[in-house]
Design a protein around this motif. Structure first.
Motif, short mmCIF file in Angstrom:
data_model
loop_
_atom_site.label_atom_id
_atom_site.label_comp_id
_atom_site.label_asym_id
_atom_site.label_seq_id
_atom_site.Cartn_x
_atom_site.Cartn_y
_atom_site.Cartn_z
N ARG A 107 0.83 -1.22 0.00
CA ARG A 107 0.00 0.00 0.00
C ARG A 107 0.86 1.26 0.00
O ARG A 107 0.48 2.29 -0.57
CB ARG A 107 -0.92 0.01 1.22
CG ARG A 107 -1.88 1.19 1.28
CD ARG A 107 -2.73 1.13 2.54
NE ARG A 107 -3.71 2.20 2.58
CZ ARG A 107 -3.46 3.42 3.05
NH1 ARG A 107 -2.25 3.73 3.52
NH2 ARG A 107 -4.42 4.35 3.06
N SER A 108 2.03 1.21 0.62
CA SER A 108 2.88 2.40 0.75
C SER A 108 3.94 2.48 -0.33
O SER A 108 4.92 3.21 -0.18
CB SER A 108 3.55 2.40 2.13
OG SER A 108 4.37 1.25 2.31
N VAL A 109 3.78 1.75 -1.43
CA VAL A 109 4.79 1.70 -2.48
C VAL A 109 5.11 3.10 -2.99
O VAL A 109 4.23 3.94 -3.17
CB VAL A 109 4.34 0.78 -3.63
CG1 VAL A 109 3.09 1.30 -4.33
CG2 VAL A 109 5.47 0.58 -4.63
N PHE A 110 6.38 3.33 -3.23
CA PHE A 110 6.85 4.64 -3.72
C PHE A 110 6.36 4.83 -5.15
O PHE A 110 6.57 3.97 -6.01
CB PHE A 110 8.37 4.68 -3.67
CG PHE A 110 8.96 6.02 -4.01
CD1 PHE A 110 9.03 7.03 -3.07
CD2 PHE A 110 9.45 6.27 -5.29
CE1 PHE A 110 9.57 8.26 -3.39
CE2 PHE A 110 10.00 7.49 -5.61
CZ PHE A 110 10.06 8.49 -4.66
N ASN A 111 5.71 5.98 -5.42
CA ASN A 111 5.10 6.17 -6.73
C ASN A 111 5.47 7.49 -7.41
O ASN A 111 4.79 7.92 -8.34
CB ASN A 111 3.57 6.07 -6.63
CG ASN A 111 2.97 7.10 -5.68
OD1 ASN A 111 3.68 7.80 -4.96
ND2 ASN A 111 1.65 7.19 -5.66
N ASP A 112 6.54 8.15 -6.97
CA ASP A 112 7.08 9.26 -7.76
C ASP A 112 7.73 8.69 -9.02
O ASP A 112 8.20 7.54 -9.03
CB ASP A 112 8.12 10.05 -6.97
CG ASP A 112 7.49 10.98 -5.95
OD1 ASP A 112 6.25 10.94 -5.79
OD2 ASP A 112 8.23 11.73 -5.30
N SER A 113 7.77 9.48 -10.07
CA SER A 113 8.46 9.05 -11.29
C SER A 113 9.33 10.18 -11.82
O SER A 113 9.10 11.36 -11.51
CB SER A 113 7.46 8.60 -12.37
OG SER A 113 6.62 9.67 -12.75
N TYR A 114 10.34 9.80 -12.61
CA TYR A 114 11.35 10.76 -13.05
C TYR A 114 11.58 10.67 -14.55
O TYR A 114 11.53 9.58 -15.14
CB TYR A 114 12.68 10.49 -12.34
CG TYR A 114 12.59 10.37 -10.84
CD1 TYR A 114 12.36 11.48 -10.04
CD2 TYR A 114 12.73 9.13 -10.21
CE1 TYR A 114 12.29 11.37 -8.65
CE2 TYR A 114 12.65 9.01 -8.83
CZ TYR A 114 12.43 10.13 -8.06
OH TYR A 114 12.36 10.02 -6.70
N ASP A 115 11.86 11.83 -15.14
CA ASP A 115 12.33 11.93 -16.52
C ASP A 115 13.56 12.82 -16.53
O ASP A 115 13.58 13.86 -15.87
CB ASP A 115 11.26 12.52 -17.44
CG ASP A 115 10.05 11.62 -17.58
OD1 ASP A 115 10.21 10.50 -18.10
OD2 ASP A 115 8.95 12.03 -17.16
N LEU A 116 14.57 12.41 -17.26
CA LEU A 116 15.80 13.18 -17.36
C LEU A 116 15.95 13.66 -18.81
O LEU A 116 15.87 12.86 -19.74
CB LEU A 116 16.99 12.31 -16.95
CG LEU A 116 18.25 13.03 -16.44
CD1 LEU A 116 17.93 13.93 -15.26
CD2 LEU A 116 19.31 12.02 -16.06
N ILE A 117 16.16 14.96 -18.97
CA ILE A 117 16.13 15.56 -20.30
C ILE A 117 17.36 16.43 -20.51
O ILE A 117 17.76 17.19 -19.61
CB ILE A 117 14.85 16.42 -20.47
CG1 ILE A 117 13.61 15.59 -20.14
CG2 ILE A 117 14.75 16.99 -21.87
CD1 ILE A 117 12.37 16.41 -19.88
N GLU A 118 17.97 16.31 -21.67
CA GLU A 118 19.10 17.18 -22.02
C GLU A 118 18.58 18.58 -22.37
O GLU A 118 17.38 18.77 -22.64
CB GLU A 118 19.85 16.59 -23.22
CG GLU A 118 20.63 15.33 -22.90
CD GLU A 118 21.45 14.85 -24.08
OE1 GLU A 118 21.04 15.12 -25.23
OE2 GLU A 118 22.50 14.21 -23.85
N THR A 119 19.48 19.55 -22.41
CA THR A 119 19.08 20.92 -22.74
C THR A 119 18.54 21.02 -24.16
O THR A 119 17.76 21.91 -24.49
CB THR A 119 20.27 21.89 -22.58
OG1 THR A 119 21.40 21.35 -23.29
CG2 THR A 119 20.64 22.05 -21.13
N ASN A 198 3.71 11.32 -0.71
CA ASN A 198 3.59 12.25 0.42
C ASN A 198 4.52 11.83 1.56
O ASN A 198 4.34 10.77 2.16
CB ASN A 198 2.14 12.30 0.90
CG ASN A 198 1.95 13.25 2.06
OD1 ASN A 198 2.78 14.12 2.31
ND2 ASN A 198 0.85 13.10 2.77
N VAL A 199 5.51 12.66 1.87
CA VAL A 199 6.43 12.35 2.98
C VAL A 199 6.14 13.21 4.22
O VAL A 199 6.72 12.97 5.28
CB VAL A 199 7.90 12.55 2.57
CG1 VAL A 199 8.29 11.55 1.48
CG2 VAL A 199 8.18 13.97 2.12
#
Length: 264
Positions: A107-119, A198-199
């Protein structure tokens, strides 16, 4: 020295004004060139995954593909047994349907996600395959045939698998992905974050981490310092015994004679 060769970028973002929104961006530059593979982690602080009640709240058979009823899950997954306990609304499942997967850890699984982008606007691929332990993927997590219709998350997702391997300390990192190309030192990159987790509820902190690795893993100054301290202590003890032996050789000779004399 081996540890110091590891290049690391740590970006805490829960305390940033721009990250009070569901989506935020951070621009950063690596201090040095980061040779591929570059590992992507998230770091949580003040999250106690080692709490006994939390660690017990899971059903390993269910995670391995077995379909169970709410009555079967009542003991192992309490207090998160049904979809209502999860707090999720899904069109194909009622509030009384078994939570699959169930339990506090899921239930408490981390669910933020990330994208990394060059200029230039080119997105870097962050791969999520090959980041979990092979033994976990092969023997501990599986999906039933009708999994898509009865599960709220895919338990074979490697990011989910890494979350389910609970941490021993309240500050921990979990592997989220890897980048199979170099990141150039001093070059600007944009990190785009889907800020869902939410932290504030547990007064925690969260950070995005990029790191290279060596044969011993990522940067770990604690281990290096511990080895130096223990090694120095052993060296001092050895020196004291050596001095004692030459300052009072008679006592050492008596001890040797007693040890070598036959027992009656």
């Amino acid at each position: 020295l081996y540890t110091l060769q590891i290049v690391e970028v740590v970006l805490r973002y829960d305390d940033r004004v721009e990250c009070r929104l569901p989506t935020c961006t951070i621009t950063f530059s690596p201090p040095d060139t980061m040779k591929a593979p570059v590992f992507v982690y998230y770091e949580l602080d003040n999250f106690y995954q080692n709490h006994r009640k939390y660690m017990k709240s899971r059903d390993n058979n269910q995670l391995n593909g077995e379909v169970k009823s709410t009555s079967d899950l009542a003991d192992s997954c309490s207090p998160v047994v049904t979809m209502e306990d999860l707090g999720l609304n899904m069109t194909n499942l009622t509030k009384d349907s078994p939570a699959n997967p169930c339990g506090l850890i899921a239930r408490s699984v981390f669910n933020d996600s990330y994208d990394l982008i060059e200029t230039s606007g080119r997105p870097l691929q962050i791969r999520s395959d090959g980041i979990a332990w092979p033994s976990d993927k092969e023997h501990r997590f599986a999906r039933p045939k009708d999994g898509q219709s009865i599960q709220w998350v895919d338990p074979t997702n490697e990011r989910f698998i890494n979350w389910m391997r609970t941490a021993a300390l309240p500050r921990f990192r979990k592997l989220w992905g890897r980048i199979e190309e170099d990141l150039v030192g001093g070059k600007a990159y944009t990190l785009r974050i889907q800020n869902n987790y939410n932290v504030t509820a547990f007064e925690g902190k969260k950070s995005f981490v990029l790191s290279t690795a060596n044969a011993f893993g990522g940067k770990n100054m604690f281990l290096a310092v511990a080895y130096l301290v223990v090694g120095s202590f052993c060296l001092v003890v050895f020196a004291l015994f050596l001095v004692k032996k030459y300052v009072s050789p008679s006592k050492f000779k008596e001890i040797e004679e007693k040890l070598s004399s036959p027992v009656d």
